[in-house]
Scaffold this active site. Structure first.
Site, mmCIF file in Angstrom:
data_model
loop_
_atom_site.group_PDB
_atom_site.id
_atom_site.type_symbol
_atom_site.label_atom_id
_atom_site.label_comp_id
_atom_site.label_asym_id
_atom_site.label_seq_id
_atom_site.Cartn_x
_atom_site.Cartn_y
_atom_site.Cartn_z
ATOM 1 N N ASP A 83 42.985 -94.433 7.676
ATOM 2 C CA ASP A 83 43.051 -93.355 6.684
ATOM 3 C C ASP A 83 42.904 -91.994 7.350
ATOM 4 O O ASP A 83 42.012 -91.812 8.204
ATOM 5 C CB ASP A 83 41.899 -93.507 5.686
ATOM 6 C CG ASP A 83 42.315 -94.244 4.436
ATOM 7 O OD1 ASP A 83 43.529 -94.320 4.152
ATOM 8 O OD2 ASP A 83 41.419 -94.746 3.731
ATOM 9 N N LYS A 113 47.359 -93.740 6.869
ATOM 10 C CA LYS A 113 47.533 -93.710 5.418
ATOM 11 C C LYS A 113 47.015 -92.381 4.905
ATOM 12 O O LYS A 113 45.999 -91.883 5.405
ATOM 13 C CB LYS A 113 46.769 -94.868 4.752
ATOM 14 C CG LYS A 113 46.787 -94.788 3.232
ATOM 15 C CD LYS A 113 46.327 -96.079 2.575
ATOM 16 C CE LYS A 113 44.836 -96.232 2.442
ATOM 17 N NZ LYS A 113 44.165 -95.180 1.654
ATOM 18 N N GLU A 182 46.455 -97.596 -6.510
ATOM 19 C CA GLU A 182 45.065 -97.901 -6.860
ATOM 20 C C GLU A 182 44.773 -97.629 -8.340
ATOM 21 O O GLU A 182 45.070 -96.545 -8.859
ATOM 22 C CB GLU A 182 44.123 -97.070 -5.958
ATOM 23 C CG GLU A 182 42.654 -97.322 -6.249
ATOM 24 C CD GLU A 182 41.708 -96.904 -5.138
ATOM 25 O OE1 GLU A 182 42.171 -96.515 -4.048
ATOM 26 O OE2 GLU A 182 40.481 -96.963 -5.382
HETATM 27 O O1 KIV Z 1 39.542 -96.437 1.918
HETATM 28 C C1 KIV Z 1 39.901 -97.513 1.419
HETATM 29 O O2 KIV Z 1 39.222 -98.520 1.534
HETATM 30 C C2 KIV Z 1 41.169 -97.535 0.697
HETATM 31 C C3 KIV Z 1 41.535 -98.690 -0.190
HETATM 32 C C4 KIV Z 1 42.971 -98.694 -0.509
HETATM 33 C C5 KIV Z 1 41.074 -100.014 0.102
HETATM 34 O O3 KIV Z 1 41.888 -96.610 0.796
#
Ligand code: KIV
Length: 281
Positions: A83, A113, A182
């Site tokens: 992320d 992501k 989500e």
């Molecule tokens: O940070 C996270 O865990 C997510 C979810 C999609 C699982 O972004």
């Protein structure tokens, strides 16, 4: 051999569901990898799960890189996505690209992501153009919890549902290879999935998505919470608490350690040492 992004496209085409989880450290990453998970996400949920914050907003690039490196070291097969944390991609496309690059170059990850649909489409495009695979994230995007006024189901009205479909299409158009959806109604998860050629990976988005992602500690019963969209496949908090309590009890009673856990000294060395010590007295 590490899985490549093209694998997920193939899985969607074959109708083969993608089972994905988060991992934040070497030990858990090894286990998830050995269990055959093809896509492991170093989610910024590590802020809640590993660092004890009450929001992902507190998580920094430094935190993400630290955990990403550990997860990459713990995996051989899974594709590791990381992320981009809050404020690492919102200020400018240049900064977003630099930070995405760091996740691959320093962190060793294979993809990043980032949250947001239409509003981050240009940024996604810029990162993808640089050769960095991107997963989008739409619906409930936790980094915007303050703007949302809390954690609410998204896309419950006609207009917001249409917006979500627009977001999904924008992320796809921008070149993302998958999109996380989500906390939206299951029917909306289905409508989005049918309209996209890239895989949808749902978390609280129903059974019709191309894949599912869960916070590992939730499905292991180790996070102390059980969101509605999740299910505990083990009760590790209970198991671990019991194990630690048994250990402590055995230390207190003298039952641990035994000869079995001890390291014996060579008999000759011991004799010589005792003789030497007694001659010194
Ligand atoms: O940070 C996270 O865990 C997510 C979810 C999609 C699982 O972004």
């Amino acid at each position: 051999m590490r899985i490549r992004v093209t694998k997920f496209q193939e899985m969607k085409q074959r109708g083969e569901p993608i089972a994905s989880v988060t991992a934040y450290d070497y030990a858990m990453a090894r286990v998830a990898d050995a269990a055959g998970i093809p896509l492991i996400l170093v989610g910024d949920s590590l802020g809640n799960v590993m660092l004890g914050y009450n929001s992902t907003v507190r998580v920094t690039m430094g935190d993400m890189l630290h955990h990403a490196k550990a997860v990459v070291r713990g995996t051989e097969n899974a594709l590791v996505a990381v992320d981009l944390p809050f404020m690492s991609y919102q200020v400018s496309e240049e900064e977003a690209l630099r930070n995405a690059g760091r996740m691959l170059q320093e962190g060793g990850a294979q993809a990043v992501k980032l949250e947001g649909g239409l509003r981050t489409a240009d940024t996604i495009e810029r990162i993808v153009e640089a050769g960095i695979p991107v997963i989008g994230h739409i619906g409930l995007t936790p980094q915007s919890e303050h703007a949302f006024g809390g954690f609410r189901v998204q896309g419950t009205e006609v207009e917001s549902a249409r917006d979500l479909i627009e977001d999904a299409l924008a992320v796809q158009e921008a070149g993302a290879f998958a999109v996380v959806i989500e906390t939206v109604p299951s029917e909306l998860g289905k409508l989005v999935t049918e309209r996209l050629s890239i895989p949808t990976i749902g978390i609280g988005a129903g059974p019709h998505c191309d894949g599912q992602i869960q916070v590992l500690h939730d499905i292991l019963g180790l996070s102390g919470r059980q969101p509605k969209h999740s299910k505990a496949y083990a009760k590790l908090q209970e198991t671990i608490t019991q194990a630690i309590a048994s250990y402590a009890e055995e230390v207190r009673s003298g039952a641990f350690p035994t000869v079995e856990q001890g390291i014996p000294m060579d008999a000759g060395v011991l004799r010589e040492l005792i003789d030497a010590l007694s001659s010194e007295q």
